[in-house]
Write a protein that holds these residues in place. Structure first.
Motif, PDB file in Angstrom:
ATOM      1  N   GLY A 430      94.805  95.607   9.018  1.00 50.00           N
ATOM      2  CA  GLY A 430      94.997  95.125   7.653  1.00 50.00           C
ATOM      3  C   GLY A 430      94.106  93.960   7.299  1.00 50.00           C
ATOM      4  N   PRO A 431      94.105  92.883   8.087  1.00 51.32           N
ATOM      5  CA  PRO A 431      93.245  91.736   7.763  1.00 51.32           C
ATOM      6  C   PRO A 431      91.759  92.074   7.707  1.00 51.32           C
ATOM      7  CG  PRO A 431      94.910  91.092   9.359  1.00 51.32           C
ATOM      8  CD  PRO A 431      95.016  92.581   9.204  1.00 51.32           C
ATOM      9  N   ILE A 432      91.281  92.930   8.606  1.00 56.51           N
ATOM     10  CA  ILE A 432      89.854  93.297   8.595  1.00 56.51           C
ATOM     11  C   ILE A 432      89.521  94.065   7.323  1.00 56.51           C
ATOM     12  CG2 ILE A 432      88.121  94.766   9.698  1.00 56.51           C
ATOM     13  CD1 ILE A 432      89.430  94.065  12.392  1.00 56.51           C
ATOM     14  N   SER A 433      90.341  95.053   6.995  1.00 60.62           N
ATOM     15  CA  SER A 433      90.076  95.892   5.819  1.00 60.62           C
ATOM     16  C   SER A 433      90.127  95.079   4.538  1.00 60.62           C
ATOM     17  CB  SER A 433      91.081  97.037   5.758  1.00 60.62           C
ATOM     18  OG  SER A 433      91.044  97.812   6.931  1.00 60.62           O
ATOM     19  N   LEU A 434      91.166  94.253   4.388  1.00 66.12           N
ATOM     20  CA  LEU A 434      91.324  93.481   3.161  1.00 66.12           C
ATOM     21  C   LEU A 434      90.264  92.400   3.028  1.00 66.12           C
ATOM     22  CD1 LEU A 434      95.214  93.216   3.095  1.00 66.12           C
ATOM     23  CD2 LEU A 434      93.769  94.597   1.612  1.00 66.12           C
ATOM     24  N   SER A 435      89.779  91.858   4.143  1.00 68.51           N
ATOM     25  CA  SER A 435      88.705  90.861   4.082  1.00 68.51           C
ATOM     26  C   SER A 435      87.420  91.457   3.534  1.00 68.51           C
ATOM     27  CB  SER A 435      88.454  90.274   5.472  1.00 68.51           C
ATOM     28  OG  SER A 435      89.585  89.573   5.939  1.00 68.51           O
ATOM     29  N   LEU A 436      87.243  92.750   3.721  1.00 70.72           N
ATOM     30  CA  LEU A 436      86.043  93.434   3.230  1.00 70.72           C
ATOM     31  C   LEU A 436      86.140  93.832   1.768  1.00 70.72           C
ATOM     32  CD1 LEU A 436      84.997  95.650   6.239  1.00 70.72           C
ATOM     33  CD2 LEU A 436      83.416  94.309   4.868  1.00 70.72           C
ATOM     34  N   ILE A 437      87.325  94.236   1.334  1.00 69.48           N
ATOM     35  CA  ILE A 437      87.421  94.842  -0.002  1.00 69.48           C
ATOM     36  C   ILE A 437      88.069  93.926  -1.045  1.00 69.48           C
ATOM     37  CG2 ILE A 437      87.519  97.149   0.988  1.00 69.48           C
ATOM     38  CD1 ILE A 437      90.490  97.220   0.504  1.00 69.48           C
ATOM     39  N   TRP A 438      88.674  92.804  -0.633  1.00 69.78           N
ATOM     40  CA  TRP A 438      89.433  91.965  -1.572  1.00 69.78           C
ATOM     41  C   TRP A 438      88.954  90.533  -1.460  1.00 69.78           C
ATOM     42  CZ3 TRP A 438      95.258  90.368  -1.024  1.00 69.78           C
ATOM     43  CH2 TRP A 438      95.756  89.968  -2.269  1.00 69.78           C
ATOM     44  N   LYS A 439      88.332  90.043  -2.522  1.00 73.25           N
ATOM     45  CA  LYS A 439      87.778  88.687  -2.465  1.00 73.25           C
ATOM     46  C   LYS A 439      88.861  87.614  -2.425  1.00 73.25           C
ATOM     47  CE  LYS A 439      87.197  88.066  -7.490  1.00 73.25           C
ATOM     48  NZ  LYS A 439      86.220  87.788  -8.565  1.00 73.25           N
ATOM     49  N   LYS A 440      90.103  87.966  -2.789  1.00 72.75           N
ATOM     50  CA  LYS A 440      91.190  86.990  -2.791  1.00 72.75           C
ATOM     51  C   LYS A 440      91.883  86.860  -1.427  1.00 72.75           C
ATOM     52  CE  LYS A 440      92.226  87.347  -7.732  1.00 72.75           C
ATOM     53  NZ  LYS A 440      93.285  87.551  -8.755  1.00 72.75           N
ATOM     54  N   THR A 441      91.461  87.625  -0.447  1.00 76.22           N
ATOM     55  CA  THR A 441      92.063  87.522   0.889  1.00 76.22           C
ATOM     56  C   THR A 441      91.915  86.101   1.430  1.00 76.22           C
ATOM     57  OG1 THR A 441      91.558  89.836   1.372  1.00 76.22           O
ATOM     58  CG2 THR A 441      92.023  88.410   3.244  1.00 76.22           C
ATOM     59  N   ASN A 442      93.046  85.473   1.737  1.00 73.89           N
ATOM     60  CA  ASN A 442      93.040  84.118   2.256  1.00 73.89           C
ATOM     61  C   ASN A 442      92.622  84.131   3.727  1.00 73.89           C
ATOM     62  OD1 ASN A 442      94.693  81.860   3.816  1.00 73.89           O
ATOM     63  ND2 ASN A 442      94.317  81.122   1.730  1.00 73.89           N
ATOM     64  N   LYS A 443      91.631  83.331   4.082  1.00 73.86           N
ATOM     65  CA  LYS A 443      91.070  83.415   5.432  1.00 73.86           C
ATOM     66  C   LYS A 443      92.059  82.949   6.505  1.00 73.86           C
ATOM     67  CE  LYS A 443      88.621  78.950   5.288  1.00 73.86           C
ATOM     68  NZ  LYS A 443      87.293  78.302   5.400  1.00 73.86           N
ATOM     69  N   THR A 444      92.902  81.976   6.173  1.00 74.29           N
ATOM     70  CA  THR A 444      93.871  81.492   7.164  1.00 74.29           C
ATOM     71  C   THR A 444      94.969  82.527   7.397  1.00 74.29           C
ATOM     72  OG1 THR A 444      93.453  79.209   6.481  1.00 74.29           O
ATOM     73  CG2 THR A 444      95.463  79.629   7.754  1.00 74.29           C
ATOM     74  N   SER A 445      95.486  83.104   6.300  1.00 74.39           N
ATOM     75  CA  SER A 445      96.553  84.105   6.438  1.00 74.39           C
ATOM     76  C   SER A 445      96.031  85.359   7.131  1.00 74.39           C
ATOM     77  CB  SER A 445      97.152  84.449   5.076  1.00 74.39           C
ATOM     78  OG  SER A 445      96.199  85.078   4.248  1.00 74.39           O
ATOM     79  N   ALA A 446      94.752  85.715   6.908  1.00 73.98           N
ATOM     80  CA  ALA A 446      94.180  86.887   7.571  1.00 73.98           C
ATOM     81  C   ALA A 446      94.161  86.693   9.086  1.00 73.98           C
ATOM     82  CB  ALA A 446      92.767  87.142   7.049  1.00 73.98           C
ATOM     83  N   SER A 447      93.739  85.518   9.512  1.00 75.57           N
ATOM     84  CA  SER A 447      93.649  85.263  10.951  1.00 75.57           C
ATOM     85  C   SER A 447      95.029  85.169  11.593  1.00 75.57           C
ATOM     86  CB  SER A 447      92.875  83.958  11.194  1.00 75.57           C
ATOM     87  OG  SER A 447      91.617  83.997  10.547  1.00 75.57           O
ATOM     88  N   LEU A 448      95.931  84.439  10.939  1.00 67.66           N
ATOM     89  CA  LEU A 448      97.265  84.244  11.511  1.00 67.66           C
ATOM     90  C   LEU A 448      98.094  85.520  11.480  1.00 67.66           C
ATOM     91  CD1 LEU A 448      98.184  80.707  10.118  1.00 67.66           C
ATOM     92  CD2 LEU A 448      97.402  81.313  12.410  1.00 67.66           C
ATOM     93  N   SER A 449      97.893  86.351  10.450  1.00 62.92           N
ATOM     94  CA  SER A 449      98.687  87.590  10.363  1.00 62.92           C
ATOM     95  C   SER A 449      98.356  88.545  11.501  1.00 62.92           C
ATOM     96  CB  SER A 449      98.462  88.271   9.012  1.00 62.92           C
ATOM     97  OG  SER A 449      97.118  88.698   8.886  1.00 62.92           O
ATOM     98  N   ALA A 450      97.097  88.571  11.926  1.00 57.42           N
ATOM     99  CA  ALA A 450      96.723  89.430  13.054  1.00 57.42           C
ATOM    100  C   ALA A 450      97.404  88.956  14.335  1.00 57.42           C
ATOM    101  CB  ALA A 450      95.212  89.436  13.227  1.00 57.42           C
ATOM    102  N   LEU A 451      97.400  87.645  14.550  1.00 54.84           N
ATOM    103  CA  LEU A 451      98.041  87.105  15.755  1.00 54.84           C
ATOM    104  C   LEU A 451      99.560  87.262  15.693  1.00 54.84           C
ATOM    105  CD1 LEU A 451      95.971  83.800  16.162  1.00 54.84           C
ATOM    106  CD2 LEU A 451      95.817  85.861  17.565  1.00 54.84           C
ATOM    107  N   PHE A 452     100.143  86.982  14.531  1.00 49.69           N
ATOM    108  CA  PHE A 452     101.589  87.092  14.400  1.00 49.69           C
ATOM    109  C   PHE A 452     102.036  88.547  14.520  1.00 49.69           C
ATOM    110  CE2 PHE A 452     105.577  87.266  11.953  1.00 49.69           C
ATOM    111  CZ  PHE A 452     106.309  86.321  12.661  1.00 49.69           C
ATOM    112  N   GLY A 453     101.245  89.468  13.967  1.00 45.82           N
ATOM    113  CA  GLY A 453     101.569  90.887  14.090  1.00 45.82           C
ATOM    114  C   GLY A 453     101.555  91.344  15.534  1.00 45.82           C
ATOM    115  N   LEU A 454     100.586  90.839  16.310  1.00 45.96           N
ATOM    116  CA  LEU A 454     100.523  91.172  17.741  1.00 45.96           C
ATOM    117  C   LEU A 454     101.779  90.690  18.463  1.00 45.96           C
ATOM    118  CD1 LEU A 454      99.097  91.970  20.414  1.00 45.96           C
ATOM    119  CD2 LEU A 454      97.954  89.736  20.338  1.00 45.96           C
ATOM    120  N   LEU A 455     102.163  89.439  18.219  1.00 46.92           N
ATOM    121  CA  LEU A 455     103.342  88.881  18.886  1.00 46.92           C
ATOM    122  C   LEU A 455     104.619  89.593  18.447  1.00 46.92           C
ATOM    123  CD1 LEU A 455     102.459  85.061  18.663  1.00 46.92           C
ATOM    124  CD2 LEU A 455     102.252  86.575  20.647  1.00 46.92           C
TER     125      LEU A 455
END
Length: 786
Positions: A430-455
């Motif tokens: 999700g974070p990778i895809s949205l970072s490419l197609i959505w300019k409003k993707t927040n960079k901090t939430s993208a990084s943390l969501s990947a880590l939180f999703g893993l945990l």
């Protein structure tokens, strides 16, 4: 314990096959560089020149997606769940390739010069985000390659008795041999060969099982055997306990896990981004779409035949044999004996080496660009990057052997790793895809969501295993329900948190930053990227991709299977016959396209190679070093006394190519002495430089200052050469590929004859490669002098 094949055959296939593949790939690279003018730069090693067309791209995508699991695990789920297993394996791993094409095209739009997807994320998400997704990318590389090695090692051990420890290092060795020398371009060459071989082998295998093998009794015998097996050993969760139905709870659960897990191993795997980067934008969507639909045929046809044949033969396999993916090897060996064992082992070799090579090059790119150049030496030259890339190939190849062996000794098998991979890397999709197609993707939430999703995924996986089975172990965590919950949690959490965080605090990223700050050093590649950066074309291809990507996805995972699932339909013989014939024809159509299309797309290159080959053969048999000869592509080869023949011929415009070698100096001296006084002699010096696009770059495409400097150097070279009767000579300097420039200049000046030495500054023993190409492609008479 007896084995179908001897250890010698196993070593021969994996080590001998690796050596043969290495030799073949090196030969193809030699042809590509010597006769087709490709330069062995770092861009060539890591991106294959960014000029791959749709046919070769489709073959390469399939090859990278044919894992050991494709051949082994797909047959395992057929053996466990019946006909629904291979369907969900095929459908659940095809749609990711199709949908990935659209996201990959977005990378082409946002960062056309990028070498890795994490290189783009470095600018898009910052250093923290870059490190997070670099970790996920390396984890995906390790998981996929470990599965390849584990699956191949288990099959090699089961068929030949070669020790698992040895097998875990033999397989990476066979992969490293040709990857080290050829990089991504070698992988593309090998991909085409191996994809063609696998499709041919599958067609031979399935037609043999269905129509010629007496142990099965044809399609009718297979159908009756499955009916009997359904009565004797009904499948829990299948409609009527039948193996002949898509109404299977177990197959559906597997399908959901398969879909989620494979989103991670496509969208987070640099191997697929590498193929997208290496292709032209106009070829990308078509290549990935065709690749995904053609790949569907492999588990659909192969696993249906082998997995169902294992059921119909009533093979009594242990849980360990099933979990290690040995249904396919044991079934084919039972049906075809030693020949079957050799066939499946050869298919495994091709699958493991091609997909493994893709992963090696992917790791090499990540390490070189995103670790070495980004954090250690930003000013590294192309030569240094090439060296680091090759060293990283060797390091990763050896390291993956150690990792695979470690996983085996702690009890993790192919099936376990395959089903759990979505938990480990699915949250990054999700974070990778949205970072490419959505300019409003927040960079901090993208990084943390990947880590939180893993945990979160790991927690739900372990908690559900403990709640249902009372403990946390390899056995309890390998059950379907904990794996399903873990995969769903990881994937959904990754999407949910990045969307929520971006809505609360949206960014407003300017994608022009990634276009401008990621650059390519090589001028030829810059010209190609500039030519392809047509916004209207990219917009049309993107809309096409979204539209048909969604349509194909709905057909494969909703419209086709769900009515058969909810109706509880059990196949009749007529429907079963249609299903089997559909799988065979689908495979045949895919094979024809994948074998023929790349040849059609490369007809010009093939023609050039054949022409050069004929020149080599002709020169070996017809050219005599001790005699001066007049060679003409129009009139053949003529032995003559040149003093009389050329002087008496009315040649008014003569082109003499000079590179400073003694044969070229003698050619100039001969021309200035021999031709008539009213003849005009053009003395041409070529400064070798990489050509531009497919249609060849012109001098205006090069940097102006650099062009002036190198032309000045060329004029100094010509002015240092003494020419008799210099008043009737005109000195010319050109930049580019020597053979192409000589041919083009001769045409533009409408000269009557080209005069040059038999070889230039190279070390050729007879004709130089420039001379051979001129003889092959020019329509002007050519005079050669030693």
């Amino acid at each position: 314990m007896s084995f179908i094949l001897s250890q010698e055959i196993g070593y021969l296939i994996f080590i001998g096959g690796g050596l043969i593949m290495t030799a073949l790939v090196l030969l193809l690279i030699f042809v590509d560089t010597k006769w087709l003018g490709t330069r062995k730069t770092f861009e060539w090693f890591s991106t294959a020149g960014r000029n791959i067309k749709s046919g070769l791209l489709a073959s390469s995508v399939i090859s990278a997606w044919i894992w050991a699991a494709t051949l082994l695990e797909s047959s395992t789920v057929a053996y466990k769940y019946g006909i629904g297993g291979p369907f969900w394996y095929a459908a659940g791993a095809s749609i990711q390739i199709i949908l990935f094409a659209v996201i990959a095209l977005e990378l082409k739009k946002r960062a056309p010069s990028s070498h890795t997807f994490t290189e783009f994320l470095y600018l898009r998400l910052g250093k923290f985000g870059h490190k997070v997704f670099l970790l996920f990318a390396l984890l995906a590389n390790s998981i996929v390659t470990a599965m390849l090695v584990l699956g191949g090692a288990a099959a090699l051990n089961a068929l030949t008795g070669i020790d698992i420890t040895i097998a875990c290092f033999i397989i990476p060795l066979s992969i490293m041999m040709y990857t080290y020398f050829g990089g991504l371009k070698a992988t593309f060459f090998a991909d085409y060969l191996n994809t063609s071989l696998i499709f041919i082998a599958i067609l031979i295998l399935v037609t043999g099982i269905y129509f010629f093998n007496p142990n099965i009794g044809g399609i009718t015998g297979l159908f009756e055997g499955l009916q009997l097996a359904s009565t004797i050993n009904p499948v829990e969760g299948n409609s009527g306990g039948s193996f002949l139905t898509l109404a299977s709870i177990g197959a559906l659960i597997f399908g959901i896990i398969n879909i989620i897990g494979n989103f991670g191993t496509v969208f987070v795997d640099q191997a697929f981004w590498q193929r997208a980067i290496a292709s032209r934008p106009k070829s990308l969507i078509k290549g990935f779409f065709i690749g995904g639909l053609a790949w569907f045929a492999i588990p659909f046809a192969l696993a249906t035949s082998l997995g169902l044949a294992g059921i119909a033969l009533h093979l009594d396999l242990s849980p360990s044999e099933v979990s290690h993916g040995l249904v396919a090897p044991i079934t084919i060996s039972t049906l075809l004996g030693e020949v079957g064992g050799i066939l499946i082992l050869t298919m495994l070799f091709t699958a493991v080496t091609c997909a493994g090579s893709a992963e090696l090059v992917a790791f090499s790119s990540l390490f070189t660009f995103d670790i070495y150049r980004t954090y250690f030496k930003p000013s590294a030259s192309g030569r240094q990057l090439m060296r680091i890339s090759k060293y990283s190939v060797l390091a990763f190849g050896f390291g993956i052997g150690v990792l695979s062996l470690s996983l085996f000794h702690i009890g993790l098998n192919l099936q376990y790793i395959y089903l759990s991979m979505g938990i480990l890397i699915g949250s990054a999709v999700g974070p990778i895809s949205l970072s490419l197609i959505w300019k409003k993707t927040n960079k901090t939430s993208a990084s943390l969501s990947a880590l939180f999703g893993l945990l979160a995924g790991i927690f739900v996986w372990l908690f559900s295993a403990y709640s249902l089975y009372g403990n946390i172990s390899v056995l309890s965590t390998s059950h379907d329900i904990p794996l399903l919950f873990g995969n769903l949690t990881s994937f959904a959490t990754g999407f949910a948190f990045v969307i929520l965080g971006s809505l609360i605090k949206p960014d407003n990223f300017n994608f022009n930053i990634t276009k401008q700050r990621i650059v390519v050093v090589e001028e030829r590649i810059r010209s190609l990227i500039k030519e392809d950066n047509d916004e209207n074309l990219l917009k049309k291809r993107t809309l096409f991709g979204y539209k048909y990507g969604i349509i194909f996805t709905l057909i494969l995972v909703v419209i086709w299977p769900l009515p058969l699932f909810f109706s509880g339909y059990i196949f009749s013989f007529e429907f079963f016959l249609f299903w089997i014939l559909l799988s065979i024809f689908w495979t045949l159509a895919a094979a024809c396209f994948l074998i023929i299309k790349p040849i059609i797309e490369s007809k010009r290159e093939i023609s050039t190679v054949l022409s050069n080959l004929m020149i080599v053969i002709r020169s070996k048999f017809l050219f005599r070093k001790d005699e001066n000869m007049l060679l003409s592509p129009l009139y053949g080869t003529v032995n003559s006394n040149l003093e009389s023949s050329t002087a008496n011929t009315n040649y008014k415009r003569i082109l003499v190519a000079v590179d400073g070698s003694m044969p070229s100096i003698r050619a100039l001296d001969y021309a200035s002495h021999t031709f008539q006084l009213d003849s005009l002699i053009y003395v041409l010096h070529i400064i070798e430089w990489p050509e531009g696009t497919e249609d060849n770059a012109t001098a205006s495409e090069y940097d102006t200052e650099l062009l002036k400097r190198i032309e000045k150097e060329g004029r100094l070279v010509l002015s240092s050469i003494l020419i008799k009767n210099s008043k009737r000579c005109e000195r010319i300097v050109k930049v580019g590929d020597p053979a192409n420039r000589i041919i083009k200049t001769a045409h533009d000046l409408n000269v009557d004859i080209i005069v040059l030495g038999t070889r230039g500054l190279g070390h050729s023993e007879d004709l130089g490669h420039v001379t051979k190409k001129i003889l092959s492609e020019s329509n002007k008479p050519v005079l050669l002098l030693n």
